[in-house]
Design a protein around this motif. Structure first.
Motif, mmCIF file in Angstrom:
data_model
loop_
_atom_site.group_PDB
_atom_site.id
_atom_site.type_symbol
_atom_site.label_atom_id
_atom_site.label_comp_id
_atom_site.label_asym_id
_atom_site.label_seq_id
_atom_site.Cartn_x
_atom_site.Cartn_y
_atom_site.Cartn_z
ATOM 1 N N ALA A 116 -0.826 -14.569 -0.844
ATOM 2 C CA ALA A 116 -1.021 -14.231 -2.263
ATOM 3 C C ALA A 116 0.305 -13.868 -2.906
ATOM 4 N N SER A 117 1.134 -13.129 -2.164
ATOM 5 C CA SER A 117 2.446 -12.749 -2.684
ATOM 6 C C SER A 117 3.267 -14.002 -2.961
ATOM 7 N N GLU A 118 3.235 -14.940 -2.036
ATOM 8 C CA GLU A 118 3.983 -16.188 -2.215
ATOM 9 C C GLU A 118 3.425 -17.016 -3.377
ATOM 10 N N ALA A 119 2.141 -16.777 -3.686
ATOM 11 C CA ALA A 119 1.529 -17.478 -4.817
ATOM 12 C C ALA A 119 1.771 -16.752 -6.136
ATOM 13 N N GLY A 120 2.476 -15.610 -6.078
ATOM 14 C CA GLY A 120 2.841 -14.915 -7.306
ATOM 15 C C GLY A 120 2.140 -13.595 -7.571
ATOM 16 N N VAL A 121 1.318 -13.129 -6.652
ATOM 17 C CA VAL A 121 0.626 -11.850 -6.869
ATOM 18 C C VAL A 121 1.588 -10.689 -6.628
ATOM 19 N N PHE A 122 1.626 -9.726 -7.546
ATOM 20 C CA PHE A 122 2.424 -8.517 -7.368
ATOM 21 C C PHE A 122 1.719 -7.331 -8.016
ATOM 22 N N PRO A 123 1.658 -6.206 -7.331
ATOM 23 C CA PRO A 123 1.967 -5.993 -5.923
ATOM 24 C C PRO A 123 0.891 -6.625 -5.028
ATOM 25 N N SER A 124 1.318 -7.055 -3.855
ATOM 26 C CA SER A 124 0.386 -7.628 -2.899
ATOM 27 C C SER A 124 0.365 -6.721 -1.671
ATOM 28 N N LEU A 126 2.210 -10.065 10.677
ATOM 29 C CA LEU A 126 3.356 -9.282 10.211
ATOM 30 C C LEU A 126 4.656 -10.022 10.544
ATOM 31 N N LEU A 127 4.682 -10.683 11.687
ATOM 32 C CA LEU A 127 5.858 -11.487 12.059
ATOM 33 C C LEU A 127 6.079 -12.610 11.038
ATOM 34 N N ASP A 128 4.997 -13.247 10.608
ATOM 35 C CA ASP A 128 5.102 -14.264 9.549
ATOM 36 C C ASP A 128 5.741 -13.664 8.300
ATOM 37 N N CYS A 129 5.292 -12.478 7.930
ATOM 38 C CA CYS A 129 5.823 -11.813 6.726
ATOM 39 C C CYS A 129 7.328 -11.602 6.860
ATOM 40 N N ILE A 130 7.746 -11.124 8.036
ATOM 41 C CA ILE A 130 9.168 -10.868 8.278
ATOM 42 C C ILE A 130 9.961 -12.171 8.184
ATOM 43 N N ASN A 131 9.468 -13.188 8.855
ATOM 44 C CA ASN A 131 10.202 -14.456 8.904
ATOM 45 C C ASN A 131 10.359 -15.076 7.520
ATOM 46 N N GLU A 132 9.370 -14.853 6.662
ATOM 47 C CA GLU A 132 9.429 -15.448 5.320
ATOM 48 C C GLU A 132 9.891 -14.447 4.269
ATOM 49 N N LYS A 133 10.302 -13.252 4.709
ATOM 50 C CA LYS A 133 10.745 -12.189 3.782
ATOM 51 C C LYS A 133 9.723 -11.985 2.657
ATOM 52 N N ALA A 134 8.465 -11.918 3.019
ATOM 53 C CA ALA A 134 7.405 -11.777 2.015
ATOM 54 C C ALA A 134 7.493 -10.423 1.322
ATOM 55 N N ASN A 135 7.146 -10.397 0.041
ATOM 56 C CA ASN A 135 7.153 -9.132 -0.699
ATOM 57 C C ASN A 135 5.765 -8.494 -0.605
ATOM 58 N N VAL A 136 5.553 -7.779 0.498
ATOM 59 C CA VAL A 136 4.237 -7.186 0.726
ATOM 60 C C VAL A 136 4.367 -5.726 1.151
ATOM 61 N N GLY A 146 10.426 -6.819 -0.367
ATOM 62 C CA GLY A 146 10.505 -7.197 1.046
ATOM 63 C C GLY A 146 9.284 -6.675 1.774
ATOM 64 N N VAL A 147 9.363 -6.654 3.081
ATOM 65 C CA VAL A 147 8.215 -6.196 3.869
ATOM 66 C C VAL A 147 8.289 -4.682 4.061
ATOM 67 N N SER A 148 7.290 -3.980 3.558
ATOM 68 C CA SER A 148 7.189 -2.536 3.792
ATOM 69 C C SER A 148 5.954 -2.255 4.622
ATOM 70 N N VAL A 149 6.079 -1.280 5.506
ATOM 71 C CA VAL A 149 4.907 -0.823 6.256
ATOM 72 C C VAL A 149 4.745 0.669 6.015
ATOM 73 N N ILE A 150 3.541 1.059 5.620
ATOM 74 C CA ILE A 150 3.245 2.489 5.469
ATOM 75 C C ILE A 150 2.188 2.840 6.509
#
Lengths: 188, 528
Positions: B408-416, B433-443, B506-510
């Motif tokens: 969804a983030s890659e499709a333009g959703v913010f915040p995702s 999560l590894l996919d997110c890191i590799n693609e520098k997803a904004n999640v 970028g990728v944040s984890v809470i």
């Protein structure tokens, strides 16, 4: 002998324990039984029920068909009403009069009790009050109130309580025994 | 022999111990959880040295069972129906290998008491071309575990063991058998049989095809499938598993006037069904699940005698089977108690009072309220109930929160944002999560850590005490892994931390960390 019993209440109120005690007693007097219950998502503070079937002949289905239950035993009044479609023509509703309010739109208690009072055979008691006096949970009081309708003697249920709770110590056993006797006396 | 009061799940567990089972590896899922839990808690199993483990997910669990079987011992893996999707790969290939001594127990959930769909596992067994057992009661469930292992070892095949919720979670008296010893360690006679290189796989797949007549012969001769004579041949009835009970419930002492074929073993015994078809004017097929038998009898051409069931909605296509539905189909009187009075309101399941997820969601909701188009992708667990708090927008399948948030983030959703529990993160969140890191997803990924797998009753969580290190290892920047404590008094601070991470591109984890309130009470009770 055949008893189809719907036990109902709210997730976490111990209604399944009541089913276990009756089942334990029933197995000891060599009755056939099936007892189904609900786990998981549907358990979290939501409406829960258990179907308990006792018979001197083999039992087929694990659940009671609608319109056939001999007893609806409920830990709170609105839940008793929810399962009315299961009640047989000669069936009896045994319910705690104390509501369990964990939802914002819980109906007015008067309206609930008016519906309960429409049921032909009913036993209504304040199980919370009696349970407090015995230092036990209301479900055990309700079990006591149901004894005259179960077709299983008080002595057999007391044995089952020993069997299930002995490992938790004498105090727990005695509190539970006091509670079922209190329920039994209150509705005799 | 002693009679025990057991849930269907527990009957299977006790039979596993008694039938010389060596190892049970599973992932919890309602209504299957109590099988493995029973073995884990069994003193007898411990004394016999039976291995009983909760695994990271159904795939790792089933692969462990294939490993146990490789060593010649009896293995069991249990799961809920959707778990079979997760281990579809080892499942299909265990069939090709012809793995001996493996029972795969799958608990289906018709009516979706605690599931996101009501898929019928028998289609999987059919697809994998392996025998299946579908007991109709607790005693059969116990006995069929013994039979299942014999069948598996004799014919060289894993066996799928299907039960529905009502059998899994219903108690009855069960008579035990004399226990069997465990198998000694041994290795496959044909060293190539566990090596699925194309050349071997072609040979093994052919051998699986060649075994089919033996599988059907077993179904026809084991005694598990039975033909019940009936005098009224205007109708012949086929039942599967517990549907037999719902049918018999309609007749005094189970005296059904119609001929009945009771199915509890697959592949279908075609001669037995052929006889019913020939002798009766019409057929009615009763299954607690999808129209699996009905489709096979009817075929797509549907030429010939009338076959009724779920396909023509003689029995409603969705929802579990019951005695009332069958009574209606048989045009018998259906008793009915008083209607539910109008005053009765719904009491849906909800997060427990004091549940840490409530505080996590309150903080997240406050942040998301500031964005018009922000979305929160949810996952499977107690926290799915966050839907009632308007805190999540989706729930699809285990692990889908993180991957959907990425997409969804890659499709333009913010915040995702993704919300996933510690148990589910261990099950299938890490790869996403590894996919997110590799693609520098904004999640922003919130991993709700309550120390256990709560929904299924408190099994250990595979990622317990490792979540931060896992995230770091996968490549999440350490300064964007934020630990918070979800408590009302920390609300303002938690809101601020979530806001900061939403602002980070970028990728944040809470990681909101607080023990499940039910688990906490359990431990407090134990200490008393």
């Amino acid at each position: 002998m055949k008893k189809d019993i719907i036990l109902c209440g709210v997730g976490g109120d111990g209604i399944v324990s009541v089913a276990k005690i009756i089942s334990d007693a029933a197995l000891n007097v060599n009755l056939y039984l099936k007892q189904s219950e609900i786990h998981g998502m549907s358990q979290r503070g939501g409406s829960v029920f258990s179907h308990l079937r006792l018979s001197d002949k083999p039992i087929f289905a694990d659940v009671i068909p609608e319109g056939r239950a001999d007893i609806i035993l409920s830990s709170e009044p609105m839940e008793a009403l929810r399962y009315l479609p299961f009640l047989g023509p000669e069936g009896c509703v045994i319910t705690n009069s104390e509501p369990f309010v964990n939802i914002a739109n819980y109906p007015e208690l008067d309206k609930i009790m008016a519906e309960i009072n429409k049921v032909g055979k009913r036993v209504v008691l304040n199980a919370n009050e009696l349970a407090k006096k015995c230092n036990a949970r209301p479900n055990m009081v309700l079990l006591g109130a149901a004894v005259p309708y179960l077709g299983i003697g008080m002595d057999k249920l007391e044995e089952a309580i020993h069997h299930i709770f002995d490992r938790k110590g004498e105090a727990v056993v005695n509190a539970n025994l006091d509670a079922i006797r209190a329920g039994f006396e209150a509705t005799k | 022999m002693q009679k025990l009061l057991l849930l269907g799940d527990e009957a299977i567990a006790q039979a596993f111990i008694d039938a010389g089972g060596s190892a049970i590896n599973s992932y919890p899922g309602t209504p299957s959880t109590q099988i493995t839990e029973y073995v884990i808690k069994s003193k007898e199993a411990r004394e016999k040295g039976v291995v009983a483990n909760w695994c990271a997910n159904e795939k790792t669990a089933l692969e462990a069972s294939i490993g146990v079987a490789y060593a010649g011992k009896r293995a069991m893996t249990c799961m809920k129906h959707v778990g079979l999707n997760v281990c579809g790969d080892p499942f299909m290939n265990a069939a090709i290998i012809g793995t001996k001594g493996v029972l795969i127990v799958v608990a289906d959930d018709p009516s979706m008491f605690s599931s996101q769909d009501e898929q019928d596992s028998r289609y999987y067994g059919h697809w994998a071309m392996i025998p299946m057992l579908e007991p109709s009661n607790q005693q059969e469930a116990y006995d069929m575990v013994f039979y299942g292992y014999e069948l598996s070892e004799q014919l060289g095949t894993p066996v799928l063991f299907r039960i529905p919720t009502r059998l899994a979670h219903s108690r009855a008296g069960v008579e035990r058998r004399a226990p069997l010893a465990q198998n000694p360690i041994s290795f496959p006679k044909d060293a190539s049989s566990f090596v699925l290189l194309p050349a071997n796989a072609k040979r093994l797949y052919r051998s699986l095809i060649d075994k089919q007549p033996a599988f059907e012969l077993a179904s026809s001769t084991s005694g598990n499938n039975r033909y019940y004579e009936g005098t009224d041949k205007s109708l012949g009835i086929v039942t599967s598993g517990i549907a037999f009970n719902y049918l018999m419930e309609n007749f005094e002492d189970g005296n059904c006037p119609y001929p009945v074929v009771k199915i509890t073993q697959y592949p279908l015994p075609s001669a037995m069904l052929g006889r019913l078809y020939d002798e009766c004017a019409e057929l009615l097929v009763l299954e607690d699940g999808q129209p699996f038998i009905e489709e096979q009898i009817k075929g797509c051409l549907n030429k010939g005698k009338k076959v009724m069931g779920r396909l023509d909605e003689t029995i409603r296509r969705d929802g579990e089977m019951n005695a009332e539905k069958i009574a209606k189909a048989l045009h018998r009187e259906v008793p009915q108690g008083p209607a539910v009075p109008e005053v009765v309101t719904n009491r849906p399941p909800a997060l427990c009072q004091g549940c840490p997820h409530i505080d996590s969601y309150n903080a997240l909701n406050e942040v998301m309220a500031k964005y018009e188009h922000g979305k929160v992708f949810g996952d499977i667990g107690c926290y799915t109930l966050g839907f009632n708090l308007k805190a999540i927008d989706t729930t699809v399948c285990m692990g889908a929160s993180i991957t959907m948030a990425k997409g969804a983030s890659e499709a333009g959703v913010f915040p995702s944002c993704a919300v996933i529990g510690d148990g589910t993160f261990g099950h299938s969140g890490m790869t996403g999560l590894l996919d997110c890191i590799n693609e520098k997803a904004n999640v922003v990924v919130m991993i709700l850590d309550n120390d256990i797998t709560a929904m299924t009753g408190g099994q250990p969580s595979s990622a317990h005490n490792k979540i931060r290190r896992i995230c770091e290892g996968l490549g999440v920047a350490p300064e964007h892994i934020r630990d918070i404590i979800p408590l009302p008094k920390n609300h303002a601070e938690n809101v601020r931390i979530i806001e900061e991470e939403v602002a980070y591109n970028g990728v944040s984890v809470i990681i909101p960390h607080r023990t499940c309130i039910v688990e906490l009470k359990k431990h407090l009770g134990e200490k008393k």
